[in-house]
Design a protein around this motif. Structure first.
Motif, PDB file in Angstrom:
ATOM      1  N   ASP A  47       0.831  -1.206   0.000  1.00  0.00           N
ATOM      2  CA  ASP A  47       0.000   0.000   0.000  1.00  0.00           C
ATOM      3  C   ASP A  47       0.868   1.260   0.000  1.00  0.00           C
ATOM      4  O   ASP A  47       0.535   2.248  -0.655  1.00  0.00           O
ATOM      5  CB  ASP A  47      -0.938   0.020   1.205  1.00  0.00           C
ATOM      6  CG  ASP A  47      -2.032  -1.033   1.112  1.00  0.00           C
ATOM      7  OD1 ASP A  47      -2.272  -1.555   0.000  1.00  0.00           O
ATOM      8  OD2 ASP A  47      -2.644  -1.343   2.152  1.00  0.00           O
ATOM      9  N   GLU A  50       1.932   2.012  -3.452  1.00  0.00           N
ATOM     10  CA  GLU A  50       0.847   2.621  -4.231  1.00  0.00           C
ATOM     11  C   GLU A  50       0.743   4.127  -3.962  1.00  0.00           C
ATOM     12  O   GLU A  50       0.606   4.910  -4.893  1.00  0.00           O
ATOM     13  CB  GLU A  50      -0.492   1.951  -3.913  1.00  0.00           C
ATOM     14  CG  GLU A  50      -0.609   0.534  -4.426  1.00  0.00           C
ATOM     15  CD  GLU A  50      -0.778   0.452  -5.930  1.00  0.00           C
ATOM     16  OE1 GLU A  50      -1.540   1.254  -6.498  1.00  0.00           O
ATOM     17  OE2 GLU A  50      -0.134  -0.426  -6.534  1.00  0.00           O
ATOM     18  N   LEU A  57      -5.584   4.985  -1.721  1.00  0.00           N
ATOM     19  CA  LEU A  57      -6.351   3.754  -1.624  1.00  0.00           C
ATOM     20  C   LEU A  57      -7.599   4.000  -0.783  1.00  0.00           C
ATOM     21  O   LEU A  57      -7.656   4.924   0.016  1.00  0.00           O
ATOM     22  CB  LEU A  57      -5.485   2.663  -1.008  1.00  0.00           C
ATOM     23  CG  LEU A  57      -4.160   2.407  -1.743  1.00  0.00           C
ATOM     24  CD1 LEU A  57      -3.333   1.381  -0.992  1.00  0.00           C
ATOM     25  CD2 LEU A  57      -4.416   1.938  -3.160  1.00  0.00           C
ATOM     26  N   ASP A  59      -8.619   2.125   1.518  1.00  0.00           N
ATOM     27  CA  ASP A  59      -8.385   1.540   2.833  1.00  0.00           C
ATOM     28  C   ASP A  59      -8.307   2.627   3.909  1.00  0.00           C
ATOM     29  O   ASP A  59      -7.542   3.588   3.785  1.00  0.00           O
ATOM     30  CB  ASP A  59      -7.079   0.737   2.777  1.00  0.00           C
ATOM     31  CG  ASP A  59      -6.753   0.051   4.081  1.00  0.00           C
ATOM     32  OD1 ASP A  59      -7.689  -0.359   4.793  1.00  0.00           O
ATOM     33  OD2 ASP A  59      -5.560  -0.075   4.396  1.00  0.00           O
ATOM     34  N   VAL A  62      -4.818   3.477   5.352  1.00  0.00           N
ATOM     35  CA  VAL A  62      -3.976   4.384   4.560  1.00  0.00           C
ATOM     36  C   VAL A  62      -4.412   5.826   4.788  1.00  0.00           C
ATOM     37  O   VAL A  62      -3.578   6.718   4.980  1.00  0.00           O
ATOM     38  CB  VAL A  62      -4.025   4.016   3.057  1.00  0.00           C
ATOM     39  CG1 VAL A  62      -3.285   5.047   2.221  1.00  0.00           C
ATOM     40  CG2 VAL A  62      -3.439   2.630   2.828  1.00  0.00           C
TER      41      VAL A  62
END
Length: 144
Positions: A47, A50, A57, A59, A62
């Motif tokens: 993550d 990314e 993201l 998520d 994050v």
């Protein structure tokens, strides 16, 4: 080269050296904050990769990592709102001798301060707002 010109030259070099050192220090601190916050919020290494590619993201971990980083760097206040004064203070400290970077910071503030007015629902509002700040910063950097 006269002695006076030499002194001016050294002063200019030292000021750029101090500025570069400040920028390097700030980048190192930011990386440390990011790693600390990633650990606190259980963000996976994949993550992190990314987000370094300017992808936010969905998520929550994050988003909360960014809320943590932004708070630690002074970009946001205790409630998770974008801190215009905090950003100005850091900008002045790190880029005091760089009008172009200072202007970029002002542009960022103008472009992104609206995130404080966004209506957020649910829990972890500071994390949601951090995602909005991240998104705005990516969009703002793309327009430059």
């Amino acid at each position: 080269m006269s002695f006076n010109n030499f002194v001016v030259f050294i002063a200019v070099c030292l000021s750029y050296s101090v500025q570069a050192d400040s920028v390097a220090n700030m980048k190192m601190k930011y990386l440390q904050y990011m790693l600390t916050c990633a650990e606190q919020h259980s963000v996976a290494t994949t993550d992190l990769k990314e987000v370094t590619q300017q992808k936010m993201l969905k998520d929550d971990n994050v988003k909360c990592m960014f809320a943590c980083v932004f708070k630690m760097t002074g970009m946001t206040d205790d409630e998770g709102n974008l801190s215009v004064e905090g950003i100005k203070q850091v900008t002045e400290l790190v880029y005091a001798n760089n009008p172009e970077k200072k202007a970029m910071s002002e542009d960022f503030i103008k472009a992104c301060k609206h995130v404080n007015d966004e209506e957020l629902t649910g829990e972890k509002k500071e994390c949601q707002r951090a995602a909005l700040i991240f998104k705005c910063s990516v969009e703002n950097s793309a327009s430059r």
